[in-house]
Scaffold this motif. Structure first.
Motif, short mmCIF file in Angstrom:
data_model
loop_
_atom_site.label_atom_id
_atom_site.label_comp_id
_atom_site.label_asym_id
_atom_site.label_seq_id
_atom_site.Cartn_x
_atom_site.Cartn_y
_atom_site.Cartn_z
N MET A 1 34.53 -46.93 27.99
CA MET A 1 35.70 -46.68 28.83
C MET A 1 36.46 -45.43 28.38
N ALA A 2 36.55 -45.23 27.07
CA ALA A 2 37.22 -44.03 26.56
C ALA A 2 36.46 -42.77 26.96
N MET A 3 35.13 -42.83 26.91
CA MET A 3 34.33 -41.68 27.32
C MET A 3 34.52 -41.38 28.81
N THR B 1 15.87 -57.07 12.27
CA THR B 1 15.46 -57.30 13.65
C THR B 1 16.41 -58.24 14.38
N GLY B 2 17.35 -58.81 13.68
CA GLY B 2 18.35 -59.64 14.32
C GLY B 2 19.49 -58.83 14.92
N ASP B 3 19.45 -57.52 14.75
CA ASP B 3 20.50 -56.65 15.29
C ASP B 3 20.24 -56.30 16.75
N ARG B 4 19.99 -57.31 17.54
CA ARG B 4 19.74 -57.06 18.96
C ARG B 4 21.00 -56.57 19.66
N GLU B 5 22.13 -57.01 19.18
CA GLU B 5 23.41 -56.60 19.76
C GLU B 5 23.64 -55.09 19.57
N LEU B 6 23.23 -54.56 18.43
CA LEU B 6 23.36 -53.13 18.17
C LEU B 6 22.51 -52.33 19.15
N VAL B 7 21.30 -52.79 19.42
CA VAL B 7 20.43 -52.09 20.35
C VAL B 7 20.99 -52.17 21.77
N ALA B 8 21.59 -53.28 22.13
CA ALA B 8 22.22 -53.40 23.45
C ALA B 8 23.44 -52.47 23.55
N ALA B 9 24.23 -52.39 22.49
CA ALA B 9 25.38 -51.47 22.48
C ALA B 9 24.89 -50.03 22.57
N HIS B 10 23.78 -49.74 21.92
CA HIS B 10 23.16 -48.42 21.99
C HIS B 10 22.80 -48.07 23.43
N ALA B 11 22.25 -49.02 24.15
CA ALA B 11 21.90 -48.78 25.55
C ALA B 11 23.15 -48.56 26.41
N ILE B 12 24.20 -49.33 26.14
CA ILE B 12 25.45 -49.15 26.89
C ILE B 12 26.00 -47.74 26.66
N TYR B 13 25.92 -47.27 25.44
CA TYR B 13 26.40 -45.92 25.15
C TYR B 13 25.63 -44.88 25.97
N TRP B 14 24.30 -45.01 26.01
CA TRP B 14 23.52 -44.02 26.74
C TRP B 14 23.71 -44.14 28.25
N TYR B 15 23.91 -45.34 28.76
CA TYR B 15 24.19 -45.48 30.20
C TYR B 15 25.50 -44.76 30.54
N THR B 16 26.48 -44.92 29.69
CA THR B 16 27.77 -44.28 29.94
C THR B 16 27.65 -42.76 29.85
N ALA C 1 25.02 -41.04 30.50
CA ALA C 1 24.32 -40.62 31.71
C ALA C 1 25.27 -40.58 32.91
N ALA C 2 26.16 -41.54 33.01
CA ALA C 2 27.13 -41.54 34.11
C ALA C 2 28.09 -40.37 33.98
N VAL C 3 28.53 -40.08 32.76
CA VAL C 3 29.43 -38.95 32.53
C VAL C 3 28.73 -37.65 32.91
N TRP D 1 27.54 -32.94 36.14
CA TRP D 1 26.52 -32.20 36.87
C TRP D 1 26.98 -31.90 38.29
N PHE D 2 27.55 -32.89 38.95
CA PHE D 2 27.98 -32.70 40.33
C PHE D 2 29.14 -31.69 40.43
N VAL D 3 30.12 -31.83 39.55
CA VAL D 3 31.30 -30.97 39.64
C VAL D 3 31.02 -29.57 39.12
N VAL D 4 30.36 -29.45 37.98
CA VAL D 4 30.21 -28.15 37.34
C VAL D 4 29.01 -27.38 37.88
N TYR D 5 27.87 -28.07 38.04
CA TYR D 5 26.64 -27.36 38.40
C TYR D 5 26.34 -27.36 39.89
N VAL D 6 26.84 -28.32 40.65
CA VAL D 6 26.51 -28.38 42.08
C VAL D 6 27.63 -27.80 42.93
N THR D 7 28.84 -28.35 42.82
CA THR D 7 29.92 -27.85 43.67
C THR D 7 30.49 -26.53 43.17
#
Length: 192
Positions: A25-27, A161-176, A178-180, A185-191
């Motif tokens: 959310m901060a990002m 290998t029990g750190d499944r939560e860390l890997v899920a948090a890692h994925a959330i970071y990369w999804y965010t 990608a959204a950023v 991309w749309f504002v700076v490179y397209v418009t």
């Protein structure tokens, strides 16, 4: 003497996921605010009758589009790491995390090519300053993501290998991230 029955087991702690959600959310707020300033600056320059993009500056669109497409692959690999971690597949989890790092490095390389190809000076004008501020913020997010990937890889390689939560948090970071970048991309490179 009678003993009380054992209490219920405590709920699992989810600090990593909650922290990752707050960071996401901060990002989003940081990027949204910076994009809003970009748009306000662009409107002010255009209303004054000046050109927003300086003469002779061409924005290389192919590397920018390649970065956007590469984020699809990066998110797939991040999710593959989550999927493999849930199944205790250590080899595939580490491989997916390593490929995520590689994809992130490729995206940074494409951004470096854009910097080199455009050849802008930082203090040459409002456009240049805003361009470097936005893309620099994005590069900082990418570097933090790479460090996050390295930490997740080492922890999983080291036998946690029990750190499944860390890997899920890692994925959330990369999804965010990608959204950023999609918004950037749309504002700076397209418009432009």
């Amino acid at each position: 003497m009678y003993a009380l029955p054992a209490g219920p087991t405590p709920a699992p702690q989810r600090q990593t996921l909650v922290g990752s959600a707050f960071a996401a959310m901060a990002m989003i707020m940081l990027a949204g605010g910076m994009l809003a300033v970009w748009l306000m600056q662009r409107d002010a320059v255009l209303e004054a009758g000046d050109l927003w993009i300086p003469k002779g500056v061409a924005i290389p669109e192919v590397p920018a589009n390649v970065m956007l497409i590469a984020f699809l692959g990066l998110c797939v690999f991040a999710q593959w790491a989550v999927w493999s971690a849930k199944r205790n597949d250590r080899g595939h989890t580490v491989f997916a995390l390593a490929i995520t790092i590689l994809m992130a490095l490729l995206i940074i390389n494409a951004q470096a090519y854009i910097y080199h190809d455009m050849g802008l000076g930082l203090a040459d004008g409002t456009y240049q300053l805003m361009f470097y501020a936005l893309t620099g913020m994005f590069l900082v997010m990418m570097i933090v993501g790479i460090l996050f990937s390295i930490v997740a890889t080492f922890r999983f390689t080291g036998g946690r290998t029990g750190d499944r939560e860390l890997v899920a948090a890692h994925a959330i970071y990369w999804y965010t991230t990608a959204a950023v970048f999609s918004a950037l991309w749309f504002v700076v490179y397209v418009t432009k």
